[in-house]
Write a protein that holds these residues in place. Sequence first.
Motif, PDB file in Angstrom:
ATOM      1  N   ILE A 273     -35.423  -2.720  35.544  1.00 49.07           N
ATOM      2  CA  ILE A 273     -35.124  -1.534  34.722  1.00 49.07           C
ATOM      3  C   ILE A 273     -36.416  -1.306  33.493  1.00 49.07           C
ATOM      4  CG2 ILE A 273     -33.659  -0.572  32.848  1.00 49.07           C
ATOM      5  CD1 ILE A 273     -31.411  -1.665  34.577  1.00 49.07           C
ATOM      6  N   VAL A 274     -36.384  -2.438  33.095  1.00 52.44           N
ATOM      7  CA  VAL A 274     -37.701  -2.468  31.793  1.00 52.44           C
ATOM      8  C   VAL A 274     -38.997  -2.001  32.525  1.00 52.44           C
ATOM      9  CG1 VAL A 274     -39.020  -3.916  30.205  1.00 52.44           C
ATOM     10  CG2 VAL A 274     -36.470  -4.029  30.393  1.00 52.44           C
ATOM     11  N   SER A 275     -39.261  -2.476  33.668  1.00 56.20           N
ATOM     12  CA  SER A 275     -40.454  -2.162  34.333  1.00 56.20           C
ATOM     13  C   SER A 275     -40.677  -0.771  34.615  1.00 56.20           C
ATOM     14  CB  SER A 275     -40.978  -2.944  35.384  1.00 56.20           C
ATOM     15  OG  SER A 275     -41.064  -4.279  35.426  1.00 56.20           O
ATOM     16  N   LEU A 276     -39.453  -0.189  34.892  1.00 55.54           N
ATOM     17  CA  LEU A 276     -39.663   1.201  35.459  1.00 55.54           C
ATOM     18  C   LEU A 276     -39.704   2.286  34.292  1.00 55.54           C
ATOM     19  CD1 LEU A 276     -37.025   1.169  38.271  1.00 55.54           C
ATOM     20  CD2 LEU A 276     -39.342   1.228  38.377  1.00 55.54           C
ATOM     21  N   ILE A 277     -38.863   1.608  33.318  1.00 60.96           N
ATOM     22  CA  ILE A 277     -38.777   2.538  31.988  1.00 60.96           C
ATOM     23  C   ILE A 277     -40.336   2.439  31.371  1.00 60.96           C
ATOM     24  CG2 ILE A 277     -38.184   2.486  29.528  1.00 60.96           C
ATOM     25  CD1 ILE A 277     -35.391   1.589  30.380  1.00 60.96           C
ATOM     26  N   ALA A 278     -40.811   1.160  31.260  1.00 61.08           N
ATOM     27  CA  ALA A 278     -42.133   1.046  30.828  1.00 61.08           C
ATOM     28  C   ALA A 278     -43.234   1.973  31.526  1.00 61.08           C
ATOM     29  CB  ALA A 278     -42.687  -0.466  30.800  1.00 61.08           C
ATOM     30  N   GLY A 279     -43.232   1.868  32.794  1.00 63.36           N
ATOM     31  CA  GLY A 279     -44.195   2.730  33.638  1.00 63.36           C
ATOM     32  C   GLY A 279     -44.017   4.144  33.446  1.00 63.36           C
ATOM     33  N   LEU A 280     -42.601   4.751  33.555  1.00 69.97           N
ATOM     34  CA  LEU A 280     -42.515   6.199  33.356  1.00 69.97           C
ATOM     35  C   LEU A 280     -43.030   6.609  31.980  1.00 69.97           C
ATOM     36  CD1 LEU A 280     -39.107   6.548  34.866  1.00 69.97           C
ATOM     37  CD2 LEU A 280     -41.128   7.494  35.541  1.00 69.97           C
ATOM     38  N   MET A 281     -42.698   6.068  30.986  1.00 75.49           N
ATOM     39  CA  MET A 281     -42.865   6.464  29.638  1.00 75.49           C
ATOM     40  C   MET A 281     -44.543   6.165  29.438  1.00 75.49           C
ATOM     41  SD  MET A 281     -41.461   3.847  26.920  1.00 75.49           S
ATOM     42  CE  MET A 281     -42.235   2.028  26.618  1.00 75.49           C
ATOM     43  N   ILE A 282     -45.183   5.259  29.779  1.00 76.65           N
ATOM     44  CA  ILE A 282     -46.570   4.971  29.840  1.00 76.65           C
ATOM     45  C   ILE A 282     -47.324   6.032  30.455  1.00 76.65           C
ATOM     46  CG2 ILE A 282     -48.553   3.702  30.133  1.00 76.65           C
ATOM     47  CD1 ILE A 282     -46.582   1.041  29.093  1.00 76.65           C
TER      48      ILE A 282
END
Length: 469
Positions: A273-282
Amino acid sequence: MNNFSKIGFVLATLGSSIGLGHIWRFPYMAGENGGGAFVIFYLILAVLIGASMLMAEMLLGNKARSNPLDNFSILSKLNKLPPNTPTQNHNTIDSKSDSSLMWLGFSTIAAPLILSFYAVVMGWIMYYLFFVSFHLPSNIAEADMIFDEITAHSLLWQSVCFFGVMGITAIIVAFGVKRGIESLNLILMPLLFIIFVGLLIYAMNLPEFSKAWKFMFHFEPSNITTKTIIESLGQVFFSLSLGVGTIAVYAASAKQDENLFHSSVWVVVSGIIVSLIAGLMIFTFIYHFEGVPSDGVGLLFKSLPLAFNALGSSGAIISMFFFIAVLFAGITSTVSMLEPGVSILRDKYNFSQIKATFILSLAILILGFLVILWTNAEMALPLIFGQSLFGVLDSITSSFLMPIGMLIILTFVGWGISPKHLRAWTPYLPQWLFVMWLWILRIIAPTIIVIVLMSKYFDIVSFINKLLA
């Protein structure tokens, strides 16, 4: 021994894995490896074998309750006892008489190697926290300039921040890990999630969000390469801290009746979840400010400061809290990477905790300073097989030592320990899930790792042949 509480163990393990592996490394690896193809393979491997491998290493540490070298000897001796023998006092088993198994823990060397460049990146986080949060860039060119200054030109500040990170890490390890890490994790890990969700909501309101979504989840078969698959597997190991003793060390401090399956699933799912959130927002911010998704290791340091600046007067405060949260998430990882080596020096050579921490930290400081010198433009040091020392250490650890270390653990636990013992040690698993887990340990996960490692080997052979041609 003071044990982690249930939530404390999950948060400590999550802190060990979540760090910069999910927040910093995942987005830039996705950016460098074609986006969707890398993300899909990462998700498949994390779900298919990630939780099973994590549970295997947890079980090794939780039952042996020793250092990464002696764990194999102790578990081997426990395997010769009746399966339901109480294990509360099994740490009295003499593992020195079976020292031939110590070599199975050789991949523990990867932890200090990773720490040598990981702490350098943590130094960048510290620099951004204290110096950039209140002087945020307003455009991509300015963001590039700030990052280039700290990584390629400012030898002094990069070294000071790196030494600062290692100093904090050494102090925590020398004077106690469990209580301090558990207490702070209870506050700052939820804070990290809150900040990330807030930033994701902000990113979702930007028109570029759909473009970021497509980049991360649009699967293009033409983007599938051997490198993509290898890097995605390497990311699974790196993000979960597998194969280098860190998980086993924390599991040794968990309660003996800990439900390791639930813990491993929580860690893997939360990390994804953290990885996907980080990727999407970045990537949303990168597209919004006309950056480049394949911008490498500096992705985190270029896109988010721009987003914080766009928030106006509150941007500096949010930036400060964000980098504090990331700094702590990273510190929990640096602590976990230092502790395995310290435990070996303490148990095998009778060093005190403080002495072992000082000796190992000094060695890491020297290697980390060499990493900094290699990134400094003024030094102009020669590349090693086309990479800086940073890149070489990253490749050796994530693509070789971590997978090989995990392959050894899988083979030892899956084939070296009897199914009767494994069943007795995992009463929380339904029978069908136990059988599936055993199949993954024995067949599926090792096969995937071997295939990927062989692919990497043949790529290296091809590379060498090209050099000699």
